[in-house]
Scaffold this motif. Sequence first.
Motif, PDB file in Angstrom:
ATOM      1  N   ILE A 180     -15.505   2.878  -4.779  1.00 30.09           N
ATOM      2  CA  ILE A 180     -15.984   3.244  -5.899  1.00 30.09           C
ATOM      3  C   ILE A 180     -17.133   2.216  -6.488  1.00 30.09           C
ATOM      4  CG2 ILE A 180     -15.471   3.593  -8.372  1.00 30.09           C
ATOM      5  CD1 ILE A 180     -12.763   4.530  -7.234  1.00 30.09           C
ATOM      6  N   VAL A 181     -16.602   0.827  -6.444  1.00 32.90           N
ATOM      7  CA  VAL A 181     -17.758  -0.031  -7.113  1.00 32.90           C
ATOM      8  C   VAL A 181     -19.139  -0.154  -6.154  1.00 32.90           C
ATOM      9  CG1 VAL A 181     -17.860  -2.615  -7.334  1.00 32.90           C
ATOM     10  CG2 VAL A 181     -15.787  -1.601  -7.966  1.00 32.90           C
ATOM     11  N   LEU A 182     -18.875  -0.185  -4.797  1.00 36.69           N
ATOM     12  CA  LEU A 182     -20.007  -0.175  -4.190  1.00 36.69           C
ATOM     13  C   LEU A 182     -20.920   1.040  -4.360  1.00 36.69           C
ATOM     14  CD1 LEU A 182     -19.044  -1.636  -0.693  1.00 36.69           C
ATOM     15  CD2 LEU A 182     -20.117  -2.883  -2.397  1.00 36.69           C
ATOM     16  N   LEU A 184     -21.209   3.107  -7.022  1.00 38.36           N
ATOM     17  CA  LEU A 184     -21.820   2.727  -8.368  1.00 38.36           C
ATOM     18  C   LEU A 184     -22.837   1.758  -8.125  1.00 38.36           C
ATOM     19  CD1 LEU A 184     -18.826   2.654 -10.750  1.00 38.36           C
ATOM     20  CD2 LEU A 184     -20.516   4.494 -10.641  1.00 38.36           C
ATOM     21  N   ILE A 185     -22.694   0.709  -7.503  1.00 41.17           N
ATOM     22  CA  ILE A 185     -23.844  -0.460  -7.416  1.00 41.17           C
ATOM     23  C   ILE A 185     -24.811   0.329  -6.713  1.00 41.17           C
ATOM     24  CG2 ILE A 185     -24.448  -2.738  -6.700  1.00 41.17           C
ATOM     25  CD1 ILE A 185     -21.352  -3.513  -7.255  1.00 41.17           C
ATOM     26  N   PHE A 186     -24.805   0.746  -5.567  1.00 37.37           N
ATOM     27  CA  PHE A 186     -25.867   1.354  -4.988  1.00 37.37           C
ATOM     28  C   PHE A 186     -26.679   2.399  -5.895  1.00 37.37           C
ATOM     29  CE2 PHE A 186     -27.651   4.352  -1.968  1.00 37.37           C
ATOM     30  CZ  PHE A 186     -28.502   3.541  -1.184  1.00 37.37           C
ATOM     31  N   GLU A 187     -25.999   3.427  -6.151  1.00 37.77           N
ATOM     32  CA  GLU A 187     -26.849   4.614  -6.980  1.00 37.77           C
ATOM     33  C   GLU A 187     -27.331   3.867  -8.327  1.00 37.77           C
ATOM     34  OE1 GLU A 187     -27.278   7.133  -5.460  1.00 37.77           O
ATOM     35  OE2 GLU A 187     -25.922   7.288  -4.131  1.00 37.77           O
ATOM     36  N   SER A 188     -26.555   2.856  -8.907  1.00 40.36           N
ATOM     37  CA  SER A 188     -27.408   2.303 -10.296  1.00 40.36           C
ATOM     38  C   SER A 188     -28.608   1.491  -9.630  1.00 40.36           C
ATOM     39  CB  SER A 188     -26.253   1.438 -10.697  1.00 40.36           C
ATOM     40  OG  SER A 188     -25.264   2.342 -11.152  1.00 40.36           O
ATOM     41  N   PHE A 189     -28.529   0.970  -8.655  1.00 42.84           N
ATOM     42  CA  PHE A 189     -29.788   0.141  -8.165  1.00 42.84           C
ATOM     43  C   PHE A 189     -30.925   0.894  -7.897  1.00 42.84           C
ATOM     44  CE2 PHE A 189     -32.287  -1.694  -4.612  1.00 42.84           C
ATOM     45  CZ  PHE A 189     -32.792  -2.581  -5.151  1.00 42.84           C
ATOM     46  N   MET A 190     -30.643   2.083  -7.311  1.00 38.41           N
ATOM     47  CA  MET A 190     -31.872   3.251  -7.157  1.00 38.41           C
ATOM     48  C   MET A 190     -32.316   3.530  -8.373  1.00 38.41           C
ATOM     49  SD  MET A 190     -31.841   3.612  -3.785  1.00 38.41           S
ATOM     50  CE  MET A 190     -32.836   4.970  -3.787  1.00 38.41           C
ATOM     51  N   ILE A 413     -22.088  11.483 -18.689  1.00 41.17           N
ATOM     52  CA  ILE A 413     -22.147  11.511 -17.307  1.00 41.17           C
ATOM     53  C   ILE A 413     -21.720  13.170 -16.801  1.00 41.17           C
ATOM     54  CG2 ILE A 413     -20.379  10.795 -15.426  1.00 41.17           C
ATOM     55  CD1 ILE A 413     -20.277   8.268 -16.909  1.00 41.17           C
ATOM     56  N   VAL A 414     -20.655  13.292 -17.261  1.00 37.66           N
ATOM     57  CA  VAL A 414     -20.367  15.094 -17.110  1.00 37.66           C
ATOM     58  C   VAL A 414     -21.550  15.928 -17.230  1.00 37.66           C
ATOM     59  CG1 VAL A 414     -18.886  16.996 -17.650  1.00 37.66           C
ATOM     60  CG2 VAL A 414     -18.165  14.695 -17.666  1.00 37.66           C
ATOM     61  N   THR A 415     -22.272  15.824 -18.365  1.00 34.90           N
ATOM     62  CA  THR A 415     -23.395  16.855 -18.347  1.00 34.90           C
ATOM     63  C   THR A 415     -24.731  16.422 -17.509  1.00 34.90           C
ATOM     64  OG1 THR A 415     -23.078  16.458 -20.704  1.00 34.90           O
ATOM     65  CG2 THR A 415     -25.189  17.342 -20.128  1.00 34.90           C
ATOM     66  N   LEU A 436     -21.343   2.584 -14.007  1.00 32.43           N
ATOM     67  CA  LEU A 436     -21.331   1.213 -13.740  1.00 32.43           C
ATOM     68  C   LEU A 436     -21.189   0.440 -14.952  1.00 32.43           C
ATOM     69  CD1 LEU A 436     -21.484  -1.099 -11.808  1.00 32.43           C
ATOM     70  CD2 LEU A 436     -23.975  -1.199 -12.108  1.00 32.43           C
ATOM     71  N   LEU A 437     -22.041   0.995 -16.334  1.00 30.65           N
ATOM     72  CA  LEU A 437     -22.013   0.190 -17.574  1.00 30.65           C
ATOM     73  C   LEU A 437     -20.533   0.665 -18.427  1.00 30.65           C
ATOM     74  CD1 LEU A 437     -23.314  -0.879 -19.853  1.00 30.65           C
ATOM     75  CD2 LEU A 437     -24.073   1.367 -20.879  1.00 30.65           C
ATOM     76  N   LEU A 438     -19.874   1.516 -18.034  1.00 30.98           N
ATOM     77  CA  LEU A 438     -18.726   1.755 -18.543  1.00 30.98           C
ATOM     78  C   LEU A 438     -17.572   1.182 -17.601  1.00 30.98           C
ATOM     79  CD1 LEU A 438     -17.282   3.661 -20.624  1.00 30.98           C
ATOM     80  CD2 LEU A 438     -16.825   5.359 -18.779  1.00 30.98           C
ATOM     81  N   PHE A 439     -17.769   0.773 -16.236  1.00 29.72           N
ATOM     82  CA  PHE A 439     -16.980   0.010 -15.589  1.00 29.72           C
ATOM     83  C   PHE A 439     -16.959  -1.605 -16.132  1.00 29.72           C
ATOM     84  CE2 PHE A 439     -16.405  -2.937 -12.034  1.00 29.72           C
ATOM     85  CZ  PHE A 439     -15.229  -2.302 -11.499  1.00 29.72           C
ATOM     86  N   CYS A 440     -18.087  -1.966 -16.419  1.00 32.50           N
ATOM     87  CA  CYS A 440     -18.325  -3.344 -16.765  1.00 32.50           C
ATOM     88  C   CYS A 440     -17.478  -3.369 -18.266  1.00 32.50           C
ATOM     89  CB  CYS A 440     -19.746  -3.561 -17.109  1.00 32.50           C
ATOM     90  SG  CYS A 440     -20.849  -3.662 -15.226  1.00 32.50           S
TER      91      CYS A 440
END
Length: 461
Positions: A180-182, A184-190, A413-415, A436-440
């Motif tokens: 899950i973390v990876l 989020l990080i990968f897609e957020s990096f994109m 996120i849902v929208t 990722l922001l919510l996770f942090c």
Amino acid sequence: MFWTFAAFLLVVASVAYYLGSNKASQIAKQDISLHSRPGFHGAYVAILAAGPALLFITAWAMFWPSLMQSMVIAKMSDQVAALSKPELQAFLRDAQAIAFGGIVGFTDAAKEQAAQHFASYNQLGLTVEIAILALFVIGGGYWSFQRISPQLRSRHTVERTVMWVLIVCSAVAILTTVGIVLSLIFESFMFFRKVPVLDFVFGTHWSPQSAFEGAGAEHTETNTKIFGAIPLLAGTMLITLIAILVAAPIGLLSAIYLSDYATSTVRAIVKPVLEILAGIPTVVYGFFAALVVAPFIRGWGEQIGLSVSSESALAAGLVMGIMIIPFVSSLSDDVINAVPQSLRDGSAGLGATKSETIMKVVLPAALPGIVSALILAISRAIGETMIVVMAAGLAANITANPLEAVTTVTVQIVTLLVGDQEFDSAKTLAAFALGLLLFCITLALNIFALRVVKKYREQYD
């Protein structure tokens, strides 16, 4: 079919356990000392009769559908050669639906032919699966049953098997978290390759629906100024604050009453009734907020001359606070009851009243658990979606006025992920950045809670 076979293996394991333990018991009745108890012998037979078969049907369920599709594609290579990947996937999906009794929009000769191939391969696969499954069950069960003897160390085998099952379960939980973390990080990096981090974290305008990108005269570069997360954070914190202002005092006072004032009869009735609130689906809370609470607040505001939005943060926060009361109440009640009676007796011996004992002795001693309960309730409120969608709306406003419409991170996120999406666009990738922001944020809350728990646990241990 997987669950049918799994249920069959459960019956097989039960029968194998009975036969194995019964044989071991018969040996023990002959005054022969067994290395392991009859129950371990039964579990040994059950594991070898059903365990390998369960692993087989799990692997079969994972790989056979893909293999069957590959065989159908190879069989119809001429008909599907000109199809693109999305068209091929749609073609195979429709063919499978036709083969297994589903409904499709339209059909043709190629789909009918592919459906026949799917049906024949499925029948072949089912026959092979049943044959191999029977081989595993009969072979494993017979071999393990014949091995039962006074010298068989079945306890060691059973305990090692259980240990490996526990290890696998732990590994699955850990790997799921890491995945899950990876992801989020990968897609957020994109996403952050398209939108600067500072524009996202400190931006004050949120309107991803107006984003467009591409090549050509009719397209322009993505406007990075429309991905500001501050309005979403403001709405999330406003609704969460209202919810915790409702849940914290009511839940904590309810816990104090149930633990120190209520009789056992009252406690046995009130606590289960209170905890029922946790079992109500959130969509029901959303209906209640949209149909009852929001109109009431709007009518009340109009009577005193206030301008109240039809969808307000106050309505969502109040109902969300009611929803999380059981989290605060139940957990706080448990930790208050866990405070040693000797502390209460010592306080009473010094002349303190019951209320003084609760305020100055019990609550400080139970503070770590209470903080944990509050953090759990806050995390639950931050992650709530349905109530906000139905009662607070989708307007991304930066406001501290609880009578206005706001939105939250989870709602957006849902929208962003509803419907067919292009996962290379900033609009869709923004959902992962929000995740990722919510996770942090939740991670920071939990770290804070752990520090508080550690500090006060050491003080009162």
